[in-house]
Design a protein around this motif. Structure first.
Motif, short mmCIF file in Angstrom:
data_model
loop_
_atom_site.label_atom_id
_atom_site.label_comp_id
_atom_site.label_asym_id
_atom_site.label_seq_id
_atom_site.Cartn_x
_atom_site.Cartn_y
_atom_site.Cartn_z
N GLY A 1 21.38 7.45 -3.84
CA GLY A 1 20.64 8.32 -3.44
C GLY A 1 19.55 8.78 -4.48
N ASN A 2 20.13 8.76 -5.64
CA ASN A 2 19.03 8.50 -6.93
C ASN A 2 18.25 7.32 -6.86
N LEU A 3 18.72 6.03 -6.93
CA LEU A 3 18.02 4.94 -6.49
C LEU A 3 16.55 5.05 -5.40
N SER A 4 17.16 5.59 -4.41
CA SER A 4 16.03 5.86 -3.36
C SER A 4 15.13 6.92 -3.62
N THR B 1 7.13 -3.32 -7.69
CA THR B 1 6.28 -2.07 -7.20
C THR B 1 6.30 -1.85 -5.75
N VAL B 2 6.34 -2.85 -4.79
CA VAL B 2 6.20 -2.69 -3.78
C VAL B 2 7.42 -3.37 -2.64
N LEU B 3 7.77 -4.46 -2.82
CA LEU B 3 8.54 -5.18 -2.37
C LEU B 3 9.91 -4.59 -2.41
N THR B 4 10.38 -4.41 -3.81
CA THR B 4 11.94 -3.78 -3.84
C THR B 4 11.96 -2.46 -3.15
N PRO B 5 10.94 -1.50 -3.23
CA PRO B 5 11.14 -0.10 -2.80
C PRO B 5 11.32 -0.27 -1.19
N ILE B 6 10.63 -1.49 -0.61
CA ILE B 6 10.80 -1.67 1.00
C ILE B 6 11.98 -2.29 1.43
N VAL B 7 12.39 -3.14 0.60
CA VAL B 7 13.58 -3.95 1.15
C VAL B 7 14.99 -3.18 0.66
N ASN B 8 14.95 -2.36 -0.40
CA ASN B 8 16.16 -1.40 -0.58
C ASN B 8 16.74 -0.87 0.37
N PRO B 9 16.07 -0.13 1.18
CA PRO B 9 16.90 0.73 2.20
C PRO B 9 17.49 -0.28 3.29
N LEU B 10 16.65 -1.57 3.63
CA LEU B 10 17.33 -2.61 4.39
C LEU B 10 18.66 -3.14 3.94
N ILE B 11 18.67 -3.56 2.59
CA ILE B 11 19.57 -4.57 2.06
C ILE B 11 20.68 -3.70 1.36
N TYR B 12 20.25 -2.44 1.10
CA TYR B 12 21.46 -1.65 0.52
C TYR B 12 22.31 -0.78 1.48
N SER B 13 21.34 -0.05 2.19
CA SER B 13 22.09 0.88 3.04
C SER B 13 22.26 0.85 4.47
N LEU B 14 21.05 0.65 5.05
CA LEU B 14 20.91 0.38 6.75
C LEU B 14 22.04 -0.86 7.05
N MET C 1 8.73 3.84 2.15
CA MET C 1 8.92 5.19 1.60
C MET C 1 9.82 6.06 2.49
N ALA C 2 9.44 5.93 3.80
CA ALA C 2 10.24 6.60 4.86
C ALA C 2 11.71 6.31 4.80
N GLY C 3 12.18 4.87 4.79
CA GLY C 3 13.11 4.50 4.70
C GLY C 3 14.35 5.06 3.54
N ASN C 4 13.65 5.11 2.33
CA ASN C 4 14.22 5.83 1.38
C ASN C 4 14.47 7.29 1.43
N ILE C 5 13.31 7.92 1.80
CA ILE C 5 13.45 9.38 2.18
C ILE C 5 14.78 9.65 3.19
N LEU C 6 14.94 8.82 4.34
CA LEU C 6 15.81 8.81 5.10
C LEU C 6 17.27 8.62 4.44
N ILE C 7 17.28 7.65 3.67
CA ILE C 7 18.73 7.60 2.89
C ILE C 7 19.08 8.87 2.03
#
Length: 286
Positions: A26-29, A241-254, A1-7
């Motif tokens: 940004g909308n996805l995050s 529900t859990v894995l995709t929101p966690i890995v999205n910041p890593l593989i999409y943006s960071l 959650m913190a990663g998506n908020i940061l994005i």
């Protein structure tokens, strides 16, 4: 959650990231943050306190928010794939086609369509009579575990749910697949090896997310409910529900160059800010 908020914060504050791709990201995050907030707090509270009870109304509300966000994400992922298609396959027309008004309409349509699509299912659930056991064999209020508790006839609801799941999963998936077919064919025609690698790196992360998300949704909501699939539904549900929101910041943006640069700028500002705060505090006390 913190990663998506940061994005979301970085995209909003950095002018260099005010582009269609990062607008959609940004909308996805934001959506993923809502996703996590809908399910994880209740799950964690149950694990920590042992109180896993939830009211029928609360359960239906949780499913409505979750289902609406899932439908919205289906549309938003297809919009993002279309954006990448235009950027790679139609670069000369990209700026004219992906203008502010068109991007806003695409995002607004995804959100509004997602929340309207589940409303009919929720209305049909609210008409059911619940007189069976009051235990759900799941970690959140999903459709199948909820309607299992009903002693009403659920045939019409089952058919309606499959139709709506197909409408909001298959067309976006087909659009995404078609976009990537054109993208890959265009990339293969790039003479430069460096150019091909750069184009593939831009889209590979999106393709990973799309495969995981759509694949698990199809397995859980559209395939026939065999005994094997029923037992695996909870496992597959963890992916979207859990894995995709966690890995999205890593593989999409960071791992993205522009986002890394924005993070470095934000970090530099944070490191220099204590000096400003110290000076202002001294002046205040004096």
């Amino acid at each position: 959650m913190a990663g998506n908020i940061l994005i979301v914060v970085i995209i909003m504050t950095d002018q260099h990231l005010h582009t269609p791709m990062y607008f959609f990201l940004g909308n996805l995050s934001c959506l993923e943050t809502c996703y996590t907030s809908t399910i994880l707090p209740r799950v964690l509270a149950g694990l920590l306190t042992g109180d896993r009870a939830i009211s029928v109304r609360g359960c239906i509300v949780q499913f409505y928010i979750f289902g609406s966000l899932a439908a919205t994400e289906c549309s938003l992922l297809s919009v993002m794939s279309y954006d990448r298609y235009l950027a790679i396959c139609k670069p000369l027309h990209y700026a004219a086609l992906m203008n502010v008004r068109f991007c806003t309409r695409l995002v607004a349509g995804s959100w509004i369509g997602g929340f309207m699509s589940v409303a009919i299912i929720i209305f049909m659930i609210s008409q059911l009579t619940f007189c069976g056991p009051n235990e759900i064999d799941h970690f959140f209020c999903d459709l199948s575990p909820i309607i299992k508790l009903s002693c009403s006839d659920i045939c019409v609801l089952d058919i309606t749910a499959v139709i709506f799941s197909s409408m909001f999963t298959l067309p976006p998936f087909v659009l995404t697949l078609a976009s990537y077919v054109h993208i890959i064919s265009t990339i293969l025609r790039i003479p430069s090896t460096t150019g091909r690698q750069k184009a593939f790196s831009t889209c590979s992360s999106h393709l990973i997310v799309v495969t995981i998300f759509y694949g698990t949704l199809v397995i859980v909501y559209m395939l026939p409910k065999t005994n094997t699939l029923r037992s695996l539904n909870k496992v597959f549900s963890v992916f979207y529900t859990v894995l995709t929101p966690i890995v999205n910041p890593l593989i999409y943006s960071l791992r993205n160059k522009e986002v890394k640069e924005a993070l470095m700028k934000a970090r530099s500002k944070l490191l220099s800010s204590p000096q400003v705060f110290t000076k202002s505090k001294v002046m205040f006390l004096g």
